[in-house]
Design a protein around this motif. Structure first.
Motif, PDB file in Angstrom:
ATOM      1  N   GLU A  88       0.837  -1.200   0.000  1.00 49.25           N
ATOM      2  CA  GLU A  88       0.000   0.000   0.000  1.00 49.25           C
ATOM      3  C   GLU A  88       0.871   1.249   0.000  1.00 49.25           C
ATOM      4  O   GLU A  88       0.554   2.237  -0.669  1.00 49.25           O
ATOM      5  CB  GLU A  88      -0.919  -0.007   1.218  1.00 49.25           C
ATOM      6  CG  GLU A  88      -1.905   1.151   1.275  1.00 49.25           C
ATOM      7  CD  GLU A  88      -2.836   1.189   0.077  1.00 49.25           C
ATOM      8  OE1 GLU A  88      -3.234   2.308  -0.321  1.00 49.25           O
ATOM      9  OE2 GLU A  88      -3.165   0.126  -0.463  1.00 49.25           O
ATOM     10  N   SER A  89       1.981   1.219   0.760  1.00 49.82           N
ATOM     11  CA  SER A  89       2.913   2.345   0.770  1.00 49.82           C
ATOM     12  C   SER A  89       3.511   2.556  -0.614  1.00 49.82           C
ATOM     13  O   SER A  89       3.662   3.698  -1.074  1.00 49.82           O
ATOM     14  CB  SER A  89       4.013   2.098   1.800  1.00 49.82           C
ATOM     15  OG  SER A  89       4.967   3.133   1.786  1.00 49.82           O
ATOM     16  N   LEU A  90       3.855   1.449  -1.276  1.00 54.85           N
ATOM     17  CA  LEU A  90       4.413   1.546  -2.627  1.00 54.85           C
ATOM     18  C   LEU A  90       3.387   2.124  -3.589  1.00 54.85           C
ATOM     19  O   LEU A  90       3.715   2.988  -4.416  1.00 54.85           O
ATOM     20  CB  LEU A  90       4.864   0.161  -3.102  1.00 54.85           C
ATOM     21  CG  LEU A  90       5.433   0.068  -4.520  1.00 54.85           C
ATOM     22  CD1 LEU A  90       6.670   0.945  -4.672  1.00 54.85           C
ATOM     23  CD2 LEU A  90       5.756  -1.378  -4.883  1.00 54.85           C
ATOM     24  N   ARG A  91       2.147   1.663  -3.469  1.00 54.61           N
ATOM     25  CA  ARG A  91       1.088   2.190  -4.338  1.00 54.61           C
ATOM     26  C   ARG A  91       0.867   3.678  -4.077  1.00 54.61           C
ATOM     27  O   ARG A  91       0.671   4.458  -5.016  1.00 54.61           O
ATOM     28  CB  ARG A  91      -0.208   1.416  -4.102  1.00 54.61           C
ATOM     29  CG  ARG A  91      -0.202   0.000  -4.661  1.00 54.61           C
ATOM     30  CD  ARG A  91      -1.447  -0.752  -4.237  1.00 54.61           C
ATOM     31  NE  ARG A  91      -1.488  -2.087  -4.826  1.00 54.61           N
ATOM     32  CZ  ARG A  91      -2.326  -3.045  -4.445  1.00 54.61           C
ATOM     33  NH1 ARG A  91      -3.199  -2.801  -3.459  1.00 54.61           N
ATOM     34  NH2 ARG A  91      -2.303  -4.217  -5.038  1.00 54.61           N
ATOM     35  N   THR A  92       0.900   4.070  -2.808  1.00 51.31           N
ATOM     36  CA  THR A  92       0.724   5.484  -2.461  1.00 51.31           C
ATOM     37  C   THR A  92       1.849   6.325  -3.045  1.00 51.31           C
ATOM     38  O   THR A  92       1.625   7.412  -3.580  1.00 51.31           O
ATOM     39  CB  THR A  92       0.671   5.647  -0.932  1.00 51.31           C
ATOM     40  OG1 THR A  92      -0.422   4.901  -0.410  1.00 51.31           O
ATOM     41  CG2 THR A  92       0.509   7.104  -0.550  1.00 51.31           C
ATOM     42  N   GLU A  93       3.100   5.812  -2.935  1.00 51.60           N
ATOM     43  CA  GLU A  93       4.240   6.536  -3.486  1.00 51.60           C
ATOM     44  C   GLU A  93       4.148   6.624  -5.006  1.00 51.60           C
ATOM     45  O   GLU A  93       4.447   7.683  -5.595  1.00 51.60           O
ATOM     46  CB  GLU A  93       5.531   5.839  -3.077  1.00 51.60           C
ATOM     47  CG  GLU A  93       6.805   6.458  -3.652  1.00 51.60           C
ATOM     48  CD  GLU A  93       7.017   7.903  -3.233  1.00 51.60           C
ATOM     49  OE1 GLU A  93       7.789   8.602  -3.918  1.00 51.60           O
ATOM     50  OE2 GLU A  93       6.417   8.337  -2.231  1.00 51.60           O
ATOM     51  N   GLN A  94       3.733   5.537  -5.653  1.00 54.87           N
ATOM     52  CA  GLN A  94       3.572   5.560  -7.106  1.00 54.87           C
ATOM     53  C   GLN A  94       2.486   6.558  -7.509  1.00 54.87           C
ATOM     54  O   GLN A  94       2.637   7.286  -8.498  1.00 54.87           O
ATOM     55  CB  GLN A  94       3.231   4.158  -7.621  1.00 54.87           C
ATOM     56  CG  GLN A  94       4.384   3.181  -7.540  1.00 54.87           C
ATOM     57  CD  GLN A  94       3.983   1.773  -7.936  1.00 54.87           C
ATOM     58  OE1 GLN A  94       2.800   1.401  -7.871  1.00 54.87           O
ATOM     59  NE2 GLN A  94       4.958   0.969  -8.333  1.00 54.87           N
TER      60      GLN A  94
ATOM     61  N   ARG B 229       1.645   9.187  -5.759  1.00 61.66           N
ATOM     62  CA  ARG B 229       2.202  10.517  -5.534  1.00 61.66           C
ATOM     63  C   ARG B 229       3.104  10.929  -6.682  1.00 61.66           C
ATOM     64  O   ARG B 229       3.055  12.079  -7.146  1.00 61.66           O
ATOM     65  CB  ARG B 229       2.987  10.536  -4.213  1.00 61.66           C
ATOM     66  CG  ARG B 229       3.472  11.920  -3.791  1.00 61.66           C
ATOM     67  CD  ARG B 229       4.540  11.835  -2.727  1.00 61.66           C
ATOM     68  NE  ARG B 229       5.757  11.215  -3.231  1.00 61.66           N
ATOM     69  CZ  ARG B 229       6.642  11.854  -3.999  1.00 61.66           C
ATOM     70  NH1 ARG B 229       6.442  13.125  -4.358  1.00 61.66           N
ATOM     71  NH2 ARG B 229       7.727  11.233  -4.416  1.00 61.66           N
ATOM     72  N   GLN B 230       3.928   9.986  -7.159  1.00 62.20           N
ATOM     73  CA  GLN B 230       4.816  10.291  -8.275  1.00 62.20           C
ATOM     74  C   GLN B 230       4.026  10.592  -9.540  1.00 62.20           C
ATOM     75  O   GLN B 230       4.380  11.502 -10.294  1.00 62.20           O
ATOM     76  CB  GLN B 230       5.774   9.119  -8.501  1.00 62.20           C
ATOM     77  CG  GLN B 230       6.811   8.950  -7.401  1.00 62.20           C
ATOM     78  CD  GLN B 230       7.718   7.760  -7.636  1.00 62.20           C
ATOM     79  OE1 GLN B 230       7.560   7.026  -8.615  1.00 62.20           O
ATOM     80  NE2 GLN B 230       8.675   7.563  -6.736  1.00 62.20           N
ATOM     81  N   ARG B 231       2.949   9.805  -9.762  1.00 62.09           N
ATOM     82  CA  ARG B 231       2.102  10.080 -10.936  1.00 62.09           C
ATOM     83  C   ARG B 231       1.466  11.458 -10.829  1.00 62.09           C
ATOM     84  O   ARG B 231       1.389  12.200 -11.817  1.00 62.09           O
ATOM     85  CB  ARG B 231       1.025   9.005 -11.074  1.00 62.09           C
ATOM     86  CG  ARG B 231       1.523   7.698 -11.666  1.00 62.09           C
ATOM     87  CD  ARG B 231       0.362   6.828 -12.112  1.00 62.09           C
ATOM     88  NE  ARG B 231      -0.441   6.401 -10.991  1.00 62.09           N
ATOM     89  CZ  ARG B 231      -0.255   5.278 -10.321  1.00 62.09           C
ATOM     90  NH1 ARG B 231       0.736   4.467 -10.662  1.00 62.09           N
ATOM     91  NH2 ARG B 231      -1.033   4.945  -9.314  1.00 62.09           N
ATOM     92  N   ALA B 232       0.999  11.822  -9.620  1.00 62.11           N
ATOM     93  CA  ALA B 232       0.384  13.135  -9.419  1.00 62.11           C
ATOM     94  C   ALA B 232       1.415  14.242  -9.637  1.00 62.11           C
ATOM     95  O   ALA B 232       1.104  15.283 -10.233  1.00 62.11           O
ATOM     96  CB  ALA B 232      -0.216  13.235  -8.022  1.00 62.11           C
ATOM     97  N   GLU B 233       2.656  14.013  -9.154  1.00 63.32           N
ATOM     98  CA  GLU B 233       3.712  15.005  -9.340  1.00 63.32           C
ATOM     99  C   GLU B 233       4.061  15.155 -10.816  1.00 63.32           C
ATOM    100  O   GLU B 233       4.254  16.283 -11.314  1.00 63.32           O
ATOM    101  CB  GLU B 233       4.944  14.596  -8.543  1.00 63.32           C
ATOM    102  CG  GLU B 233       6.150  15.516  -8.700  1.00 63.32           C
ATOM    103  CD  GLU B 233       5.905  16.921  -8.207  1.00 63.32           C
ATOM    104  OE1 GLU B 233       6.654  17.835  -8.600  1.00 63.32           O
ATOM    105  OE2 GLU B 233       4.954  17.118  -7.408  1.00 63.32           O
ATOM    106  N   GLN B 234       4.130  14.029 -11.538  1.00 64.21           N
ATOM    107  CA  GLN B 234       4.396  14.099 -12.973  1.00 64.21           C
ATOM    108  C   GLN B 234       3.279  14.825 -13.704  1.00 64.21           C
ATOM    109  O   GLN B 234       3.539  15.618 -14.626  1.00 64.21           O
ATOM    110  CB  GLN B 234       4.565  12.678 -13.533  1.00 64.21           C
ATOM    111  CG  GLN B 234       5.837  11.985 -13.068  1.00 64.21           C
ATOM    112  CD  GLN B 234       5.866  10.523 -13.448  1.00 64.21           C
ATOM    113  OE1 GLN B 234       4.878   9.972 -13.950  1.00 64.21           O
ATOM    114  NE2 GLN B 234       6.999   9.868 -13.204  1.00 64.21           N
ATOM    115  N   GLU B 235       2.037  14.580 -13.284  1.00 59.35           N
ATOM    116  CA  GLU B 235       0.904  15.271 -13.905  1.00 59.35           C
ATOM    117  C   GLU B 235       0.951  16.764 -13.611  1.00 59.35           C
ATOM    118  O   GLU B 235       0.658  17.597 -14.478  1.00 59.35           O
ATOM    119  CB  GLU B 235      -0.402  14.660 -13.400  1.00 59.35           C
ATOM    120  CG  GLU B 235      -1.669  15.280 -13.966  1.00 59.35           C
ATOM    121  CD  GLU B 235      -1.775  15.163 -15.474  1.00 59.35           C
ATOM    122  OE1 GLU B 235      -2.435  16.024 -16.092  1.00 59.35           O
ATOM    123  OE2 GLU B 235      -1.197  14.222 -16.048  1.00 59.35           O
TER     124      GLU B 235
END
Length: 265
Positions: free
Chosen positions: A209-215, A217-223
């Protein structure tokens, strides 16, 4: 470490925890009322003897469906068959040796009367307690044997295409997994669902779940960065258009000052 008093290896305790922890969600789905019990090195008493231990076996891990986790409001200290009637659905033994003790089929009738010997575990599980599934995991060789009671006799099961043993009454599969758990990298006994998906422990689910949350977050940051880039590009295009318009307006004003109609050029 060989007289039965102590746990015979350092793997048994984390192995039991791993089996129980990863089965939590499955058992919650099977028993939404919470009526089940899991025993680890706890005595299953199948007859009254003196001393009482002669009439008991203590599987390294076992699961009993449809019984309260506590008995009369107290923590369970044992499981007494003639008081509860429901037998464990599966018992698992972690064999530190060659498995001969776990496969001992010596019947009660073959023992001298009045002695301290006990009948074989295999015989007790098959003929007396009649546990539907019996698994033996040989820790030294990482070999797994699973037996299913058919017509009052144990039949050794063959693994499926995934190398697992289906435990149909639970909707899961039992097999051997290579990985690290509690700072020990080795082969472990684990559960999978009937689709072949590994059942995760609580800490594994948390890490996933932490990995999914980080992924995410990274997708949101890239967007966000993409949106900023698009915004900057739009601002630059708007500035370029304003400059072109200003240049055209200055040119038109100059031409008019020279008596030239810019619209006719």
């Amino acid at each position: 470490e060989s007289d039965g008093t102590f746990v015979k290896n350092f793997q048994e305790h984390p192995q039991s925890i791993l089996l129980t922890d990863s089965l939590e969600i499955t058992l919650q789905n099977l028993h939404p009322d919470g009526q089940y019990a899991i025993g680890q090195d706890c005595g299953i008493y199948w007859r009254e003897t003196d001393p009482p231990e002669k009439g008991a076996e203590a599987p390294d891990w076992f699961y009993v469906p449809n019984v309260p986790p506590r008995l009369d409001g107290q923590y369970r200290r044992s499981y007494v068959l003639w008081r509860e009637y429901i037998v464990p659905l599966i018992a698992i033994e972690f064999a530190s040796g060659d498995g001969s003790e776990e496969l001992d089929n010596t019947p009660l009738s073959a023992l001298p009367s009045g002695g301290n010997q006990k009948p074989g575990k295999f015989w007790v599980y098959e003929r007396i307690i009649r546990i539907p599934y019996y698994a033996i995991y040989k820790i030294q060789t990482n070999e797994l044997e699973v037996y299913n009671c058919v017509n009052t006799r144990y039949r050794r099961l063959e693994p499926n295409d995934r190398g697992h043993y289906p435990i149909d009454l639970m909707g899961v599969e039992l097999g051997v997994w290579s990985g690290s758990y509690q700072n020990q990298a080795q082969q472990w006994l684990r559960w999978w669902d009937n689709q072949g998906n590994l059942l995760l422990t609580g800490s594994e689910r948390a890490r996933l779940e932490s990995l999914r949350t980080e992924q995410e977050r990274q997708r949101a940051e890239q967007e966000r960065q993409r949106a900023n880039t698009e915004s900057q590009r739009a601002d630059a295009e708007s500035l370029r258009a304003d400059r072109e318009r200003e240049q055209k307006e200055r040119l038109a004003a100059y031409l008019r000052s020279q008596g030239i109609d810019p619209d006719r050029i």
